[in-house]
Design a protein around this motif. Structure first.
Motif, mmCIF file in Angstrom:
data_model
loop_
_atom_site.group_PDB
_atom_site.id
_atom_site.type_symbol
_atom_site.label_atom_id
_atom_site.label_comp_id
_atom_site.label_asym_id
_atom_site.label_seq_id
_atom_site.Cartn_x
_atom_site.Cartn_y
_atom_site.Cartn_z
ATOM 1 N N GLY A 34 0.817 -1.208 0.000
ATOM 2 C CA GLY A 34 0.000 0.000 0.000
ATOM 3 C C GLY A 34 0.848 1.255 0.000
ATOM 4 N N LEU A 35 0.214 2.364 -0.360
ATOM 5 C CA LEU A 35 0.841 3.687 -0.326
ATOM 6 C C LEU A 35 0.165 4.473 0.786
ATOM 7 C CD1 LEU A 35 3.020 5.072 -2.094
ATOM 8 C CD2 LEU A 35 1.158 6.276 -3.201
ATOM 9 N N GLN A 36 0.923 4.799 1.837
ATOM 10 C CA GLN A 36 0.370 5.428 3.036
ATOM 11 C C GLN A 36 0.808 6.884 3.111
ATOM 12 O OE1 GLN A 36 1.870 4.048 6.883
ATOM 13 N NE2 GLN A 36 -0.226 4.021 7.637
ATOM 14 N N ALA A 37 -0.137 7.776 3.405
ATOM 15 C CA ALA A 37 0.160 9.204 3.550
ATOM 16 C C ALA A 37 0.862 9.441 4.884
ATOM 17 C CB ALA A 37 -1.120 10.018 3.474
ATOM 18 N N GLU A 38 1.918 10.246 4.856
ATOM 19 C CA GLU A 38 2.612 10.632 6.090
ATOM 20 C C GLU A 38 2.204 12.031 6.532
ATOM 21 O OE1 GLU A 38 6.777 10.045 5.171
ATOM 22 O OE2 GLU A 38 6.716 8.091 6.158
ATOM 23 N N GLN A 39 1.527 12.773 5.664
ATOM 24 C CA GLN A 39 1.060 14.120 5.965
ATOM 25 C C GLN A 39 -0.431 14.200 5.686
ATOM 26 O OE1 GLN A 39 3.403 16.187 3.004
ATOM 27 N NE2 GLN A 39 4.542 17.234 4.619
ATOM 28 N N GLY A 40 -1.069 15.201 6.254
ATOM 29 C CA GLY A 40 -2.462 15.449 5.946
ATOM 30 C C GLY A 40 -2.579 16.412 4.781
ATOM 31 N N GLY A 41 -3.738 16.438 4.150
ATOM 32 C CA GLY A 41 -3.972 17.368 3.050
ATOM 33 C C GLY A 41 -5.176 16.973 2.236
ATOM 34 N N TRP A 42 -5.365 17.658 1.130
ATOM 35 C CA TRP A 42 -6.432 17.352 0.193
ATOM 36 C C TRP A 42 -5.850 16.703 -1.037
ATOM 37 C CZ3 TRP A 42 -9.163 22.773 0.156
ATOM 38 C CH2 TRP A 42 -9.861 22.942 1.359
ATOM 39 N N LEU A 43 -6.531 15.697 -1.529
ATOM 40 C CA LEU A 43 -6.128 15.004 -2.750
ATOM 41 C C LEU A 43 -7.247 15.232 -3.764
ATOM 42 C CD1 LEU A 43 -3.620 13.267 -3.230
ATOM 43 C CD2 LEU A 43 -5.014 11.269 -2.801
ATOM 44 N N SER A 44 -6.982 15.988 -4.816
ATOM 45 C CA SER A 44 -8.028 16.296 -5.793
ATOM 46 C C SER A 44 -8.368 15.061 -6.620
ATOM 47 C CB SER A 44 -7.592 17.432 -6.714
ATOM 48 O OG SER A 44 -6.600 16.982 -7.618
ATOM 49 N N ALA A 45 -9.558 15.070 -7.190
ATOM 50 C CA ALA A 45 -10.012 13.952 -8.020
ATOM 51 C C ALA A 45 -9.090 13.758 -9.216
ATOM 52 C CB ALA A 45 -11.437 14.206 -8.491
ATOM 53 N N GLN A 46 -8.562 14.861 -9.765
ATOM 54 C CA GLN A 46 -7.646 14.784 -10.905
ATOM 55 C C GLN A 46 -6.351 14.088 -10.508
ATOM 56 O OE1 GLN A 46 -9.376 17.414 -9.982
ATOM 57 N NE2 GLN A 46 -10.325 18.394 -11.759
ATOM 58 N N PRO A 71 -13.064 11.341 -3.463
ATOM 59 C CA PRO A 71 -13.249 12.787 -3.262
ATOM 60 C C PRO A 71 -14.698 13.135 -2.937
ATOM 61 C CG PRO A 71 -13.010 12.286 -5.593
ATOM 62 C CD PRO A 71 -12.809 11.001 -4.858
ATOM 63 N N GLN A 72 -14.956 13.528 -1.700
ATOM 64 C CA GLN A 72 -16.304 13.872 -1.267
ATOM 65 C C GLN A 72 -16.451 15.336 -0.879
ATOM 66 O OE1 GLN A 72 -16.764 10.981 1.878
ATOM 67 N NE2 GLN A 72 -17.970 9.671 0.529
ATOM 68 N N LYS A 73 -15.355 16.078 -0.887
ATOM 69 C CA LYS A 73 -15.385 17.476 -0.452
ATOM 70 C C LYS A 73 -15.335 18.392 -1.678
ATOM 71 C CE LYS A 73 -12.860 20.572 2.575
ATOM 72 N NZ LYS A 73 -14.016 20.652 3.449
ATOM 73 N N SER A 74 -16.303 19.304 -1.785
ATOM 74 C CA SER A 74 -16.268 20.269 -2.885
ATOM 75 C C SER A 74 -15.400 21.445 -2.458
ATOM 76 C CB SER A 74 -17.676 20.745 -3.226
ATOM 77 O OG SER A 74 -18.252 21.392 -2.120
ATOM 78 N N PRO A 91 -18.316 25.687 -6.826
ATOM 79 C CA PRO A 91 -17.435 24.517 -6.670
ATOM 80 C C PRO A 91 -16.533 24.362 -7.895
ATOM 81 C CG PRO A 91 -19.681 23.951 -6.089
ATOM 82 C CD PRO A 91 -19.727 25.323 -6.661
ATOM 83 N N GLU A 92 -15.220 24.270 -7.638
ATOM 84 C CA GLU A 92 -14.251 24.173 -8.735
ATOM 85 C C GLU A 92 -13.783 22.741 -8.957
ATOM 86 O OE1 GLU A 92 -10.107 26.402 -9.515
ATOM 87 O OE2 GLU A 92 -11.977 27.534 -9.611
ATOM 88 N N TYR A 93 -13.532 22.008 -7.874
ATOM 89 C CA TYR A 93 -13.144 20.603 -8.008
ATOM 90 C C TYR A 93 -13.532 19.851 -6.747
ATOM 91 C CZ TYR A 93 -9.006 21.841 -5.202
ATOM 92 O OH TYR A 93 -8.174 22.276 -4.210
ATOM 93 N N TRP A 94 -13.403 18.518 -6.795
ATOM 94 C CA TRP A 94 -13.719 17.654 -5.664
ATOM 95 C C TRP A 94 -12.426 17.107 -5.093
ATOM 96 C CZ3 TRP A 94 -18.613 17.177 -3.766
ATOM 97 C CH2 TRP A 94 -19.629 17.723 -4.546
ATOM 98 N N ALA A 95 -12.359 16.997 -3.780
ATOM 99 C CA ALA A 95 -11.130 16.542 -3.134
ATOM 100 C C ALA A 95 -11.435 15.523 -2.046
ATOM 101 C CB ALA A 95 -10.387 17.731 -2.528
ATOM 102 N N ALA A 96 -10.468 14.647 -1.804
ATOM 103 C CA ALA A 96 -10.536 13.691 -0.701
ATOM 104 C C ALA A 96 -9.710 14.266 0.442
ATOM 105 C CB ALA A 96 -9.976 12.348 -1.133
#
Length: 136
Positions: A34-46, A71-74, A91-96
């Motif tokens: 797996g690929l695990q995030a070490e930091q927090g943030g937003w990951l866009s749908a793109q 991605p559930q956050k607008s 809303p410009e894009y969707w992010a996780a």
């Protein structure tokens, strides 16, 4: 086509704050690596889609890729050179929303060397620092 929810209760969401580490979705369950995030943030749908394409091109049908985030956050924005006021932008894009420790992608059916190379390609696309983890 980028991921987005079919329907949402509210079109626009507040920014919020990412606090603490992930308690759910923080261990490898579907694949071996797996690929695990070490930091927090937003990951866009793109970005999620770009990672999927990079991984699929590398594994070429052997093995399986699992995407563990959606991605559930607008995210809204106001056009450039607009005066103050006139409300919140469209809303410009969707992010996780990614907390530290969240598993972003998983791989199964490939060797460790191939998985390492594939996840390294994925890591280059990510806006947060990530690491490779094994199951168990």
């Amino acid at each position: 086509m980028a991921l987005m929810p079919k329907r949402v209760k509210h079109r626009k969401s507040q920014r919020g704050r990412i606090r603490g580490n992930a308690t759910r979705g923080n261990r490898v369950v579907f694949g071996e690596y797996g690929l695990q995030a070490e930091q927090g943030g937003w990951l866009s749908a793109q970005t999620i889609e770009a990672g999927r394409i990079a991984a699929q091109q590398y594994i070429r049908g052997e093995g399986k890729l699992y995407i563990r985030v959606f991605p559930q956050k607008s995210v809204t924005s106001i056009p450039l050179e607009t005066r103050m006021g006139k409300g919140k932008g469209e809303p410009e894009y969707w992010a996780a929303v990614i907390k530290p420790g969240t598993i972003l992608y998983e791989l199964s059916g490939v060797g460790e060397a191939a998985a390492k190379l594939c996840l390294a390609r994925l890591a280059h696309k990510m806006p947060v620092r990530v690491r490779m983890v094994k199951r168990g």
